[in-house]
Enzyme design. Structure first.
Site, PDB file in Angstrom:
ATOM      1  N   LYS A 171      13.600   6.968  19.038  1.00  0.00           N
ATOM      2  CA  LYS A 171      15.419   6.280  18.318  1.00  0.00           C
ATOM      3  C   LYS A 171      16.533   7.645  17.538  1.00  0.00           C
ATOM      4  O   LYS A 171      15.912   7.761  16.904  1.00  0.00           O
ATOM      5  CB  LYS A 171      15.920   5.199  18.863  1.00  0.00           C
ATOM      6  CG  LYS A 171      15.538   4.311  19.267  1.00  0.00           C
ATOM      7  CD  LYS A 171      16.099   4.031  20.905  1.00  0.00           C
ATOM      8  CE  LYS A 171      14.956   2.558  22.248  1.00  0.00           C
ATOM      9  NZ  LYS A 171      16.038   3.849  23.696  1.00  0.00           N
TER      10      LYS A 171
ATOM     11  N   ASP B  22      15.667   9.818  22.410  1.00  0.00           N
ATOM     12  CA  ASP B  22      16.044   8.711  23.236  1.00  0.00           C
ATOM     13  C   ASP B  22      18.347   9.107  21.968  1.00  0.00           C
ATOM     14  O   ASP B  22      17.749   7.459  21.120  1.00  0.00           O
ATOM     15  CB  ASP B  22      15.856   7.205  23.742  1.00  0.00           C
ATOM     16  CG  ASP B  22      16.947   6.844  24.364  1.00  0.00           C
ATOM     17  OD1 ASP B  22      18.038   7.006  24.020  1.00  0.00           O
ATOM     18  OD2 ASP B  22      16.390   5.509  24.599  1.00  0.00           O
TER      19      ASP B  22
ATOM     20  N   GLU C 276      17.170  12.083  25.719  1.00  0.00           N
ATOM     21  CA  GLU C 276      17.274  11.121  26.708  1.00  0.00           C
ATOM     22  C   GLU C 276      18.998  10.296  26.525  1.00  0.00           C
ATOM     23  O   GLU C 276      18.944   9.967  25.616  1.00  0.00           O
ATOM     24  CB  GLU C 276      16.594   9.210  26.812  1.00  0.00           C
ATOM     25  CG  GLU C 276      16.337   8.312  27.826  1.00  0.00           C
ATOM     26  CD  GLU C 276      15.386   7.562  27.484  1.00  0.00           C
ATOM     27  OE1 GLU C 276      14.378   8.084  27.154  1.00  0.00           O
ATOM     28  OE2 GLU C 276      15.750   6.172  27.682  1.00  0.00           O
TER      29      GLU C 276
ATOM     30  N   GLU D 124      18.576   5.172  33.295  1.00  0.00           N
ATOM     31  CA  GLU D 124      18.755   3.087  32.726  1.00  0.00           C
ATOM     32  C   GLU D 124      20.081   2.872  33.140  1.00  0.00           C
ATOM     33  O   GLU D 124      20.066   1.744  33.097  1.00  0.00           O
ATOM     34  CB  GLU D 124      17.706   3.279  31.360  1.00  0.00           C
ATOM     35  CG  GLU D 124      18.316   3.284  30.104  1.00  0.00           C
ATOM     36  CD  GLU D 124      17.946   3.670  29.313  1.00  0.00           C
ATOM     37  OE1 GLU D 124      17.256   3.455  28.540  1.00  0.00           O
ATOM     38  OE2 GLU D 124      18.114   2.634  28.411  1.00  0.00           O
TER      39      GLU D 124
ATOM     40  N   ASP E 169      15.752   2.299  37.104  1.00  0.00           N
ATOM     41  CA  ASP E 169      16.334   1.051  36.253  1.00  0.00           C
ATOM     42  C   ASP E 169      15.656  -0.102  37.569  1.00  0.00           C
ATOM     43  O   ASP E 169      16.161   0.182  38.069  1.00  0.00           O
ATOM     44  CB  ASP E 169      16.695   0.230  35.240  1.00  0.00           C
ATOM     45  CG  ASP E 169      16.787  -0.487  35.144  1.00  0.00           C
ATOM     46  OD1 ASP E 169      16.660  -0.822  33.624  1.00  0.00           O
ATOM     47  OD2 ASP E 169      17.023  -1.713  35.343  1.00  0.00           O
TER      48      ASP E 169
ATOM     49  N   HIS F  84      12.127   3.711  33.204  1.00  0.00           N
ATOM     50  CA  HIS F  84      13.028   3.337  32.544  1.00  0.00           C
ATOM     51  C   HIS F  84      12.312   1.464  32.226  1.00  0.00           C
ATOM     52  O   HIS F  84      12.485   0.324  33.399  1.00  0.00           O
ATOM     53  CB  HIS F  84      14.410   2.815  32.539  1.00  0.00           C
ATOM     54  CG  HIS F  84      14.708   2.219  31.331  1.00  0.00           C
ATOM     55  ND1 HIS F  84      15.962   1.157  31.433  1.00  0.00           N
ATOM     56  CD2 HIS F  84      14.929   1.915  29.623  1.00  0.00           C
ATOM     57  CE1 HIS F  84      16.322  -0.117  30.644  1.00  0.00           C
ATOM     58  NE2 HIS F  84      15.702   0.968  29.574  1.00  0.00           N
TER      59      HIS F  84
END
Ligand SMILES: [Mg+2]
Length: 437
Positions: free
Chosen positions: A220, A248, A274, A301, A324, A351
């Protein structure tokens, strides 16, 4: 005897994951992984359909209410009413003349639709005694395409083109099934890179991930840029150059900020960034993609429906397509997006994480490989090692690969003991939480 849906129960199930910061990122700092969980009861007491949509806790009750609002569209109908015309079923459930005003095909009502549609597919697969991926990959090109509603998509793909595309893969389909049984479908892990973890924990988990054989790892970003750089440095030190690293940002940045920050993070050689900015900003994603190439831009997502996906895919704003399984309206819509992505040669990397998402998306990715794209190039499924113990048919990972599920259904049936314990707020795990606070 035809199988009739006699009642629909919607349950509010929440897991107190915020205590350990599992799943924490730049925007979602304290998620309690939750499920608005659907049980379709039938006139055969041995056969139920199960589905869920995933939320982060507060608001789960809104999805439950929306499921209840949709339930009149199914009760009293036979499964065959739906399976004889799957595209028609999906059009029906997404086009109720009054409910569509609170969508259409977006937000809470669409997430609730995803839970219900997936429950119908689970019931269908269970009634045919096949895992969902097998049910769909056994379909002919015509049958598979007949499950898709092409409304608003025909400028990118028509049903005739789709049949032609899928027919070309039919002869080699079972070679790919054999491949999956031998090797599984490649996965990547996000378990090491959550935002809230300490440096020591990130270092240890990154080292563990490499030793466990993971070839791709995601972290992240989107906090303080110097801390993102520091965390990326720790992870690269532990995983070396041979493991692919993805990043992400969970929608944290402005467009210009995303470009600037990715230029600072480029030295760690990320494969993709992402959700760099708002999930609705197609032109913003395109500007970022153009500015940071060859780093790829991944998103999906939070993409609300197949019409949004169409624009992202067609414009070049999305170079990795992250469907998703339940933010969109279930299996039918996922198939339509995978078709468009295959036609435009954009890899689908679903995702997952959350609760139940890994269980769901393994089926979709396998269908993509067997029947739709026919390829594993640059395709990989997210994996997070959370909460699988609550499912009757949890995912099986071998050396960083998802193995094909064997039980009938969509792998989303939760254990009754988990449903009882984590029902919010009356379940015993929540009673314990309230005593401890
Ligand atoms: Mg993400």
């Amino acid at each position: 005897m035809s199988l009739v849906i006699t009642s629909i129960e919607a349950k509010d199930i929440r897991f107190p994951t915020s205590k350990s910061l599992d799943g924490s990122d730049a925007m979602h700092t304290d998620p309690d992984y939750s499920a608005a969980y659907v049980i379709l009861e039938t006139n055969d007491t041995s056969l139920e359909g199960h589905g869920l949509t995933f939320t982060l806790g507060r608001g789960n009750e809104l999805c439950v209410a929306a499921i209840n609002s949709l339930s009149h569209l199914l009760i009293g109908k036979s499964l065959e009413d739906f399976t004889s015309d799957m595209a028609g079923f999906w059009r029906m459930i997404t086009n109720d003349s009054q409910l569509r005003w609170v969508g259409p095909k977006k937000g809470i009502i669409h997430m609730a639709t995803g839970a219900i549609v997936n429950a119908v597919w689970d019931l269908y697969a269970k009634s045919e005694k096949k895992p969902l991926w097998k049910l769909i990959s056994d379909m002919s090109a015509e049958q598979l395409v007949s499950c898709i509603d092409f409304t608003y998509l025909t400028d990118v793909i028509t049903s005739e083109e789709a049949i032609e595309m899928l027919s070309k893969l039919e002869a080699t389909k079972y070679q790919r099934v054999d491949f999956l049984f031998k090797n599984g479908y490649p996965a990547y892990t996000t378990s090491a890179g959550w935002m809230g973890y300490s440096e020591e924990k990130i270092r240890r988990l990154s080292c563990d991930a490499k030793n466990e054989g993971w070839t791709h790892l995601k972290m992240k970003v989107g906090g303080n840029i110097n801390e993102d750089i520091r965390r990326a440095q720790i992870i690269r030190e532990e995983i070396g150059d041979g493991v692919k690293l993805m990043m992400d940002a969970n929608q944290k940045w402005e467009v210009d900020e995303a470009i600037q920050n990715m230029k600072s993070l480029a030295k760690f050689n990320p494969w993709w960034i992402e959700e760099p900015t708002s999930p609705d900003d197609i032109l913003g994603h395109l500007a970022i993609a153009n500015a940071i190439s060859p780093i790829k831009v991944a998103t999906g997502e939070h993409c609300q429906n197949n019409v949004m996906f169409k624009q992202f895919l067609k414009s070049g704003a999305m170079s990795i397509c992250q469907i998703d399984s339940c933010r969109i309206g279930g299996v039918n819509e996922a198939l339509s997006i995978m078709l468009m992505a295959a036609k435009l040669n954009i890899p689908v990397c679903p995702h997952a994480g959350g609760v139940g998402l890994c269980e769901y998306v393994q089926h979709l990715a396998m269908i993509d490989y067997i029947s739709i794209s026919g390829s594993l190039d640059n395709r990989i499924i997210e994996y997070v090692d959370h909460l699988h113990e609550n499912f009757i048919d949890p995912v099986i990972i071998n050396d960083g690969n998802y193995m094909p599920p064997l039980k009938a259904g969509y792998s989303i049936t939760m254990k009754k003991s988990s449903i009882d314990a984590f029902t919010y707020p009356s379940g015993k795990m929540w009673k314990i939480e309230s005593v401890m606070v």
